[in-house]
Design an enzyme around this catalytic site. Structure first.
Site, PDB file in Angstrom:
ATOM      1  N   GLU A  17     -65.479 -68.715   9.611  1.00 26.18           N
ATOM      2  CA  GLU A  17     -66.117 -67.559   8.965  1.00 26.18           C
ATOM      3  C   GLU A  17     -67.164 -67.961   7.919  1.00 26.18           C
ATOM      4  OE1 GLU A  17     -63.082 -64.878   7.543  1.00 26.18           O
ATOM      5  OE2 GLU A  17     -62.777 -64.100   9.559  1.00 26.18           O
ATOM      6  N   HIS A  69     -50.195 -61.526   5.439  1.00 21.28           N
ATOM      7  CA  HIS A  69     -51.167 -61.130   6.460  1.00 21.28           C
ATOM      8  C   HIS A  69     -50.584 -61.067   7.866  1.00 21.28           C
ATOM      9  CE1 HIS A  69     -55.227 -61.337   4.296  1.00 21.28           C
ATOM     10  NE2 HIS A  69     -54.282 -61.238   3.399  1.00 21.28           N
ATOM     11  N   GLU A  80     -59.924 -63.619  16.210  1.00 25.97           N
ATOM     12  CA  GLU A  80     -58.843 -63.282  15.283  1.00 25.97           C
ATOM     13  C   GLU A  80     -58.748 -61.777  15.114  1.00 25.97           C
ATOM     14  OE1 GLU A  80     -58.823 -65.226  11.442  1.00 25.97           O
ATOM     15  OE2 GLU A  80     -59.913 -66.928  12.262  1.00 25.97           O
TER      16      GLU A  80
END
Ligand code: GLA
Length: 672
Positions: A151, A352, A302
C-alpha cells in the site's frame, strides 16, 4: 506471463503472517488452509525485522520452513518484499530516511510506513533485501508471485524530497519560465528565479499554490512508482517468469495515480474495505480495478471479515463475505484474498479480524470462509469471458487532486462523491460501468458519464468530442472542463474545454447551502411541476424528465447560457426566484455530429439522475459475462430476476440458457 498459472483458476487466501505465531501453529495453519480451499497466501509483508535482525545479517531459516510447509500443503506463495516497514535499527542508523511531515516534524519508528522513498539509504536497503529474497527463493516451488512493498502512500517533505521534486519539475516544465507560468507565480510574489528556491508544499501561513500542490502530488506518485520499479527490476532479473505486483490502497488521501501504476504491475491488485454501503462500494472498487487493469488480470488482494464503519469494526453479516467476494469476482477479480489469514493476538491491528478469527476455526466466520473456498472453483467457467459494461464513467486522479485544493468556490466539493453517485445510479439500475480515464477509447460505450471532471486537457476534450460526433451519448455534470492541466481556469466561460461540445456557456457558479434545493422543471411547463403533494400525480415517472412533480437540484448550481443546446430543465421555484438563475437552463442537451451531449449543472438525487438516463431499477446486483450471468441479492427480501428467485442474501451464477433474460431491461434512454 502465465498468470494465474499456479491454480489455473481463481486465487483464494490472504496475508499470512507466521512470524506472529510459534512454529507449532504453522502446521495447523496449513491444515486449516487446506480445509478452507486456500491456494495462495501473501507471506512476509511486514517481516523485515525478522529477515534482517541486524544490518546485513539475514535470518531466512524460519521463512524456508514456512515456504516448505506451504508447498507441501499445495499452497502457492505471493512473496512480499518487506519494505513498507523498516526495522528499528534502520531509522536509528539513517534518521534522514524517516518521514518528514508538511509541518517539518520528523516521524519516529513505532508504527509502519515510516520511510522516505527519496532517501538514498532507504532505497539502497530496499534493493538489498529484495535482492536477498530473490536470490534465496528464486527456485522455490511455492513462489507464484512477488508482492512488492505494501500500500504505497507515505508522503515525505524532507530535503531529499525537495531535491527529487526539483529534478522532476525540471523534467516536466523544462524551464523556470514555463514553471512560473504554469504555477501562476505572479500571484503573491511567488516568482522563482532559481530551481533551488522551490520546495515541496510545506506548512505555510495561508493558502498554498494549488498548481504547486498538484505537481507535488504527481511527483510523489511518480517517485513511489520509481521505488516500485527499482525492486521490480531486481526481482525480474532473477525470476523473469514470476509476476510482480503491489497492492493498491484506495481512498482520497492516496497519493498514487493508479492508472499510471497499472502499466507497471503484472497484475493489478487492490485492497478494499467498504464502510457505509458495502455492496455499492464493492462494485465501485471492482469496476475501478478493472478499469485500471484495462484488460490485464486484476485481483482483490485484501478485504476483511469485518467492516470498518469508521467508529466501529462490525462483523460482516451472515453470507456477506461470500456476497462481496462474489461481486468482486463477477466484476473481474481473479480471486478473493483477505487481510489476514489468522487474526493477530496483539500488535496494532489485533481487532482487524482474520479468516481464522480469535475464536478459532470453530466459528461462523471460518465456516463461511470454507464455504467461499468451496464456491470459488465452481466459478471458473463463468469467469472466462470479459465483463460486459453498458456504460463508462470517466475518472481521473488528477481531477480529484485538483478538486482537493483549498480555496475552491465551495469547501464541500467532493470529487469522489460525484463519481460514486454516477456509479451508484448505474449499479442500482443493473448497468455495469467501466471506470476509465478520459483518454480511453470510448467507442464501445453507448453511454459515457463525466462527473466533476475539473481538469481536462485539450487532447482529452478532443477524445470526448470525437466520441459524441461518432454517435455516443455523453452526460457531463457540474464542475467539469473548468481548468487546464496546471489547474488554471480556462477563460471565456465554463466549462471551458467542453463548451462547444455541450453548446453552452456558464457565466457564474452558485454553490448552494445544505438546506437549499432548487426546483427543476420542464422549460415549457414551469408551472405544471409544483404539485409535490398532489395525490393524483403518480410517483413513478421514469419515462419522463423532469417528471410531473419536477425534480430538485442541490449543492451546486450555475448560470448557464444556451449556445446551440436546448434546455431540458430550468431552475424555478422560491429559491431560484430573484437570483440570476430564475428560469435559466439547469440541464441541457446538444447534438454534435451523430451523438448527443447533455450537461447537468446541479446535483440531482439518485432517482432523478436515473430518470434523466431513462433507467429502471434492478432489485439485485447483475453482471453479465459472455454466456454467464451473476445475480447477487444483497437485500433482506426475496427477489425474482428473470426466472430465478433469489432469497434474501442469495445469489445465482447461471448461463443465459438457464434463464429467461430480457437483455434490454436496463438499457439507458436513447437520445437520438
Ligand atoms: C491494509 C493493509 C494491511 C492491513 C489492513 C487492515 O489492507 O495492507 O496491512 O493494515 O489494511 O485492514
Amino acid at each position: 506471463m502465465d498468470w494465474p498459472g499456479r491454480t489455473g483458476g481463481l486465487y483464494y487466501g490472504g496475508d499470512y503472517n507466521p512470524e506472529q505465531w510459534p512454529e507449532e501453529v504453522w502446521e495447523e495453519d496449513v491444515a486449516l488452509m487446506r480445509r478452507a480451499g486456500v491456494n495462495l497466501v501473501s507471506v512476509g509483508v511486514f517481516s523485515w525485522a525478522r529477515l534482517e535482525p541486524l544490518p546485513g545479517v539475514h535470518d531466512f531459516g524460519w521463512l524456508d520452513r514456512v515456504l516448505d510447509l506451504l508447498h507441501e500443503g499445495g499452497i502457492a506463495v505471493n512473496l512480499a518484499t518487506p519494505t513498507a516497514s523498516p526495522p528499528p535499527w534502520f531509522g536509528l542508523a539513517h534518521p534522514d530516511a524517516l518521514t518528514v511531515t508538511a509541518d517539518g516534524t520528523r516521524l519516529s519508528h513505532g508504527s509502519r510506513d515510516t520511510y522516505c522513498v527519496h532517501a538514498p539509504a532507504y532505497r539502497d536497503a530496499c534493493l538489498r533485501i529484495a535482492d536477498a529474497l530473490a536470490e534465496r527463493y528464486f527456485d522455490h516451488p511455492a513462489l507464484a508471485m512477488w508482492h512488492v512493498h505494501n500500500e504505497y502512500g507515505t508522503v515525505c517533505h524532507c530535503d531529499h524530497a525537495a531535491d527529487a521534486f526539483r529534478v522532476w519539475l525540471r523534467e516536466r516544465h523544462g524551464t523556470l519560465k514555463a514553471l512560473n507560468d504554469a504555477w501562476t507565480t505572479s500571484f503573491w510574489s511567488q516568482h522563482y528565479s532559481a530551481w533551488e528556491q522551490i520546495t515541496p508544499p510545506r506548512a505555510t501561513q495561508y493558502l498554498p499554490n494549488p498548481s504547486q500542490v498538484l505537481d507535488f502530488r504527481r511527483f510523489v506518485s511518480d517517485a513511489m512508482l520509481d521505488h516500485f520499479r527499482d525492486q521490480k527490476a531486481v526481482l525480474r532479473d532473477i525470476t523473469p517468469d514470476i509476476p510482480v505486483t503491489t497492492n493498491f490502497v484506495l481512498g482520497d488521501w492516496v497519493p498514487v495515480n493508479h492508472r499510471h501504476w497499472a502499466d507497471e504491475v503484472d497484475v493489478v491488485a487492490i485492497d478494499h474495505y467498504p464502510s457505509a454501503d458495502p455492496p455499492a462500494e464493492t462494485a465501485f472498487a471492482a469496476d475501478l480495478a478493472r478499469g485500471w487493469a484495462s484488460g490485464k488480470p486484476w485481483l482483490l488482494m485484501e478485504q476483511a471479515v469485518v467492516t470498518y464503519t469508521g467508529p466501529r469494526m462490525v462483523a460482516k453479516r451472515p453470507g456477506e463475505i461470500t456476497r462481496l467476494s462474489l461481486s468482486h469476482v463477477a466484476r473481474g477479480s481473479r480471486g478473493a484474498m483477505f487481510f489476514q489469514w489468522r487474526a493477530s493476538r496483539g500488535g496494532a491491528e489485533l481487532w482487524h479480524g482474520g479468516m481464522v478469527p480469535h475464536a478459532g476455526p470453530d466459528s461462523r466466520i471460518f465456516e463461511e470462509i470454507c464455504e467461499l473456498g468451496a464456491l470459488l472453483p465452481t466459478l471458473v467457467d463463468a469467469c472466462a469471458a470479459p465483463v460486459e459494461a453498458g456504460a463508462a464513467i470517466l475518472v481521473d486522479s488528477e481531477a480529484n487532486w485538483a478538486l482537493q485544493a483549498p480555496g475552491l468556490p465551495s469547501s464541500e466539493i467532493a470529487y469522489t462523491d460525484a463519481v460514486r453517485q454516477a456509479h451508484r445510479v448505474l449499479y442500482r439500475h443493473g448497468v455495469t460501468a467501466d471506470l476509465v480515464h478520459p483518454s480511453a477509447d470510448l467507442s464501445a460505450y453507448p453511454l459515457v458519464l463525466v462527473p466533476a471532471l475539473y481538469l481536462v486537457s485539450d487532447a482529452d476534450a478532443g477524445n470526448l468530442r470525437r466520441y459524441v460526433a461518432d454517435g455516443g451519448t455523453l452526460v457531463v455534470s457540474y464542475l467539469s472542463g473548468v481548468a487546464d492541466e496546471h489547474a488554471r481556469v480556462r477563460l471565456g466561460g465554463y466549462p471551458g474545454a467542453l463548451r462547444d461540445l455541450l453548446g453552452i456557456r456558464v457565466e457564474e457558479f452558485h454553490p448552494l447551502p445544505p438546506d437549499v434545493a432548487l426546483t427543476l422543471s420542464a422549460p415549457d411547463a414551469p408551472d405544471a411541476l409544483n404539485a409535490p403533494d398532489d395525490p393524483d400525480v403518480p410517483d413513478d415517472h421514469t419515462a419522463t424528465f423532469p417528471g410531473p412533480r419536477g425534480e430538485t437540484g442541490t449543492f451546486w448550481s450555475e448560470h448557464v447560457h444556451l449556445e446551440g443546446a436546448e434546455a431540458l430543465a430550468v431552475y424555478t421555484g422560491p429559491h431560484a426566484s430573484g437570483t440570476p438563475l430564475d428560469g435559466q437552463p439547469a440541464i441541457t442537451r446538444h447534438s454534435h455530429g451523430s451523438g448527443t451531449a447533455l450537461y447537468v449543472s446541479t446535483r440531482l438525487s439518485d432517482d432523478a439522475y436515473a430518470r434523466l438516463l431513462g433507467l429502471t431499477p434492478a432489485p439485485v446486483e447483475l453482471v453479465r459475462r459472455g454466456d454467464w450471468f451473476f445475480a447477487v441479492n444483497h437485500g433482506d427480501e426475496e427477489q425474482k430476476v428473470e426466472g430465478v428467485t433469489l432469497p434474501p442474501g442469495g445469489f445465482a451464477v447461471r448461463t443465459h440458457d438457464d434463464l429467461d433474460l430480457d437483455r434490454s431491461a436496463s438499457r439507458p434512454r436513447e437520445w437520438h
